[in-house]
Design an enzyme around this catalytic site. Sequence first.
Site, mmCIF file in Angstrom:
data_model
loop_
_atom_site.group_PDB
_atom_site.id
_atom_site.type_symbol
_atom_site.label_atom_id
_atom_site.label_comp_id
_atom_site.label_asym_id
_atom_site.label_seq_id
_atom_site.Cartn_x
_atom_site.Cartn_y
_atom_site.Cartn_z
ATOM 1 C CG MET A 40 6.766 -40.735 -16.254
ATOM 2 S SD MET A 40 4.977 -40.825 -16.051
ATOM 3 C CE MET A 40 5.083 -40.278 -14.194
ATOM 4 C CB ALA A 42 11.061 -33.911 -13.319
ATOM 5 C CD GLN A 45 23.601 -38.075 -9.576
ATOM 6 O OE1 GLN A 45 23.387 -36.952 -10.016
ATOM 7 N NE2 GLN A 45 24.561 -38.704 -9.966
ATOM 8 C CG HIS A 47 15.388 -40.215 -13.570
ATOM 9 N ND1 HIS A 47 15.007 -39.259 -13.032
ATOM 10 C CD2 HIS A 47 14.358 -41.199 -13.876
ATOM 11 C CE1 HIS A 47 13.466 -39.377 -12.821
ATOM 12 N NE2 HIS A 47 13.414 -40.576 -13.306
ATOM 13 C CD GLU A 160 15.405 -52.920 -5.627
ATOM 14 O OE1 GLU A 160 16.036 -52.284 -4.421
ATOM 15 O OE2 GLU A 160 15.932 -53.981 -6.174
ATOM 16 C CE LYS A 161 10.546 -42.491 -6.042
ATOM 17 N NZ LYS A 161 9.167 -42.280 -5.910
ATOM 18 C CG ASP A 162 6.251 -47.649 -8.054
ATOM 19 O OD1 ASP A 162 5.940 -48.691 -7.720
ATOM 20 O OD2 ASP A 162 5.488 -47.118 -8.973
ATOM 21 C CB SER A 198 10.020 -36.448 -10.999
ATOM 22 O OG SER A 198 10.702 -37.322 -11.936
ATOM 23 N NE ARG A 199 3.555 -37.530 -8.070
ATOM 24 C CZ ARG A 199 3.614 -38.616 -8.808
ATOM 25 N NH1 ARG A 199 4.792 -39.488 -8.569
ATOM 26 N NH2 ARG A 199 2.778 -39.128 -9.684
HETATM 27 O O1 PAF Z 1 8.399 -44.782 -13.096
HETATM 28 C C1 PAF Z 1 7.923 -44.214 -14.060
HETATM 29 O O2 PAF Z 1 8.761 -42.973 -14.203
HETATM 30 C C2 PAF Z 1 6.747 -44.385 -14.858
HETATM 31 O O3 PAF Z 1 6.004 -45.151 -14.493
HETATM 32 C C3 PAF Z 1 7.210 -45.193 -16.323
HETATM 33 C C4 PAF Z 1 7.866 -46.426 -15.886
HETATM 34 C C5 PAF Z 1 8.194 -44.278 -16.992
HETATM 35 C C6 PAF Z 1 5.956 -45.210 -17.251
HETATM 36 O O4 PAF Z 1 5.376 -44.171 -17.556
#
Ligand code: PAF
Length: 292
Positions: A40, A42, A45, A47, A160-162, A198-199
């Site tokens: 999404m 923003a 490192q 990403h 793996e953070k989410d 990103s937050r």
């Molecule tokens: O983890 C994220 O950044 C989002 O949930 C994703 C997988 C890009 C879907 O919008």
Amino acid sequence: MFAYNLNKITMHIFNGKANLIAHLLAIKTSNSTIGFVPTMGALHQGHLSLMQQSTTQNDFTVVSIFVNPTQFNNPDDLLKYPRTLDQDVAKISAFDSSIIIFAPSVDDIYEENVSSDPFDFDGLEHQMEGKFRPGHYDGVGTIVKKLFEIVSPTKAYFGEKDFQQLQIVKKMVEKHHLAVEVIGCEIFREANGLAMSSRNERLTADQRAEASFIYKILLEVKDKFPTHTTEQLNKYVASAFIQSHTFELEYFQIAEEESLLPLEEKIDTKTYRAFIAVFVNNIRLIDTISLN
Ligand code: PAF
């Protein structure tokens, strides 16, 4: 398509799915592999580490940058979500200018119908984030499935953070028989241990420094896990947060990794994780740690 010219480096950026699909069809051969990193924006490192894995394992890498409205249950969070396309493009181009960027508009993705499809993830969606962010995983399922249909990746990379999102995407791929391998990648942390997100951009410098507290607590939980009961650990975390003036605990849960069900009785063959969601002012941060 834009051919973005940054210091004489040409990047391929698509903002319409039809153009991206045509481009991928033109460059692919029957055995080329496409790695996909959905984001999404923003970018940080963490990403870039997903992109690193993708570029080393595939012939082509596509990165999507799209703030997906249907996965936000809180309109204020959607409104304030950082949008930094120019900086994101510059970061990707400095990292690897062969990466193909897909930055579509909401209209291009959803056309007239900005809504989620309902998904059944065998109960994974009812735990933790699913409880506290109603509809969130229907939104994630909807956008990830749409993006997979557009990009047709061989492999897709998720942090793996989410961890719950990662398990849910794997479940979706299994249940919908999608031909993509979903790869979970290690959490990237700032020097003080705060999980990259990103937050984090929205935190003040002081909040960002203090947020090392979240990872510290998780490390203590990991340390105590072999000798403490779940109830003792839940109490320990709750009381640590009661004493904090900066952080408000939304949930803490120890769960089995595959089912994401809360741990009741430890089973030697199973693996467990601690999951946490915390508010700093109105900014919501999540983190997780593997416990055994
Ligand atoms: O983890 C994220 O950044 C989002 O949930 C994703 C997988 C890009 C879907 O919008």
